[in-house]
Write an enzyme that holds these catalytic residues in place. Structure first.
Site, short mmCIF file in Angstrom:
data_model
loop_
_atom_site.label_atom_id
_atom_site.label_comp_id
_atom_site.label_asym_id
_atom_site.label_seq_id
_atom_site.Cartn_x
_atom_site.Cartn_y
_atom_site.Cartn_z
N GLU A 1 0.82 -1.22 0.00
CA GLU A 1 0.00 0.00 0.00
C GLU A 1 0.85 1.26 0.00
O GLU A 1 0.46 2.29 -0.55
CB GLU A 1 -0.95 -0.01 1.20
CG GLU A 1 -1.94 -1.16 1.21
CD GLU A 1 -2.71 -1.28 -0.09
OE1 GLU A 1 -3.00 -0.24 -0.73
OE2 GLU A 1 -3.04 -2.43 -0.49
N HIS B 1 1.49 2.35 -3.40
CA HIS B 1 0.44 3.18 -3.99
C HIS B 1 0.43 4.57 -3.37
O HIS B 1 0.23 5.58 -4.07
CB HIS B 1 -0.94 2.54 -3.75
CG HIS B 1 -1.17 1.24 -4.45
ND1 HIS B 1 -0.95 1.08 -5.79
CD2 HIS B 1 -1.59 0.04 -3.98
CE1 HIS B 1 -1.26 -0.17 -6.13
NE2 HIS B 1 -1.63 -0.82 -5.05
#
Length: 450
Positions: free
Chosen positions: A26, A29
């Site tokens: 994550e 991202h």
């Protein structure tokens, strides 16, 4: 260490490794999204109820109860419906699927605040969208590269060396039992007749250097029926012996050095030279240049598993509910991965050949394989996976390139919201697969130790 305690420690180590892998995915991202000015409202590890969270700036960071993934929430994932001003929601529809799409679009646009018009995901250029959506899978690939580098070049991998472990006293039939004894009628093995001893290191055969066991095997096979010089190192000095490998039936091996099996389960044989020595296996550090090949092999192997996933899942279902055997090369859930780590940590080793160093290396290798799987699986071009958003961005880029080439108006962002029904269907399928895999890993698991 107590068996149960060691098993628990292995499982906990893998749980931590998985959590870190998800969190870093994550981050892959999050960082480019913030770098490109997108407002990120949430960064979460896990799904379901929130266990802990803290707001830093405009982003809420937290951990949720179900550790089966994670997500970041960016504003403006879905663009307004064509013909609708930015920030406005399209009209309701009597079509339930259309209504579902508009509801999701509305929830996405509700997060927009004044001044956010240029901070939405849908407003980014195609290259920036690709960087954000590929950031997660690429992060998993980088984790795998780092872990495999540590395992391969730091700890080392079990390797057949050129040092002789055993010297056969006689030549036995290829199908003889492993504990078969020599009889007076069995011919003497060429290695024993030549004076080779356990502990010798094979340097060259027939004048050809043999730096690896594969090279040793190749020269022995090619030297059948010929008298050749065998240069060895013994007690720090070099000796040259003469041996005549006999031509015998030996087990055929593939390009990876593994035995070739016949359809009936027996091993295939070929006529080749036989010397009568076996190698010492040792943990040997590999050069950094070998890591790319290791990573490539892992990726290719994982792609093969993903491509045959429907076929594998049929077998998993039969094993889970019908008592069939699990395919040892098939997929496993996070529960199965945790069991692998527990087995490795608690493996009984009376000979003392599998110590802490080897256990840590094996657990890191398992975690590296998991990250390769996350890299490959997330690139499947279906929503809600990262690959679905990548496919949408590529399609958007194709449309814009076509429009520019024909002097047409900019078609704008691709309306990914229209694919939500497919995304929900894929999510249901993935959830069902996860449930079946978890159940199978509980009632009929794959075991590393047999």
């Amino acid at each position: 260490m107590d068996h149960a305690l060691a098993y628990t420690a292995g499982v906990l180590a893998m749980v931590v490794g998985i959590a870190v892998s998800i969190a870093l995915h994550e981050v892959g991202h999050l960082v480019p999204a913030k770098r490109f000015g997108v407002r990120v409202t949430q960064y979460m590890v896990g799904f379901g109820p929130t266990l802990w969270s803290r707001r830093r700036g405009e982003t809420e960071y937290g951990v949720k109860a179900i550790p089966l993934g994670g997500y970041i929430r960016m504003i403006g994932m879905f663009p307004p419906r064509p013909g609708t001003p930015a920030g406005m929601v399209g009209s309701a529809s009597s079509n339930p699927i259309a209504s579902m799409v508009e509801q999701a679009r509305a929830e996405s646009l509700e997060e927009l605040r004044p001044g956010d018009e240029k901070r939405t995901f849908y407003g980014l250029s195609v290259p920036k969208k690709l960087v954000i959506m590929l950031g997660g899978p690429v992060m998993n690939l980088l984790i795998a590269v780092v872990l495999l580098t540590v395992v391969v070049s730091g700890f080392g991998v079990p390797t057949l060396t050129t040092q002789v472990q055993t010297v056969s006293r006689c030549v036995l039939p290829v199908d003889a039992p492993a504990d078969a004894e020599c009889s007076p009628s069995d011919p003497a093995a060429p290695a024993a007749a030549a004076g080779l001893r356990p502990g010798d290191t094979l340097l060259a055969i027939g004048g050809v250097p043999t730096p690896t066991w594969d090279a040793v095997s190749e020269q022995i096979r090619l030297s059948g029926g010929r008298r050749v010089d065998v240069r060895v190192e013994r007690d720090g000095r070099e000796l040259t012996l003469q041996a005549t490998p006999i031509v015998a039936d030996v087990i055929a091996r593939d390009e990876d050095g593994l035995p070739v099996e016949e359809a009936d389960g027996s091993f295939a044989t070929v006529r080749a030279g036989f010397l009568g020595v076996s190698p010492v296996q040792a943990t040997v550090r590999q050069p950094l240049t070998s890591v790319p090949g290791q990573v490539a092999d892992a990726v290719v192997g994982t792609v093969g598993v993903v491509a045959r996933l429907p076929q594998y899942m049929v077998g998993v279902g039969q094993a889970a509910f019908g008592g069939g055997e699990r395919d040892p090369d098939g997929p496993v859930s996070v529960v199965g991965v945790g069991r692998f780590a527990g087995e490795v940590a608690a493996l009984e080793d009376p000979a003392g050949e599998f110590g802490l160093r080897e256990r840590v290396a094996q657990i890191l290798a398992i975690l590296a394989g998991l990250n390769v799987a996350l890299f490959v699986f997330n690139l499947i071009p279906l929503l809600p996976l990262d690959g679905g958003h990548v496919a949408g961005a590529l399609w958007e880029g194709t449309k814009k390139t076509w429009a520019r080439a024909r002097n047409l108006p900019d078609p704008g962002p691709v309306d990914v919201a229209k694919a939500l029904p497919v995304a929900y269907g894929v999510a249901v399928v993935l959830l069902g697969m996860a449930v079946v895999l978890i159940y199978a890993d509980v009632v009929n698991p794959i075991r590393l130790t047999g």
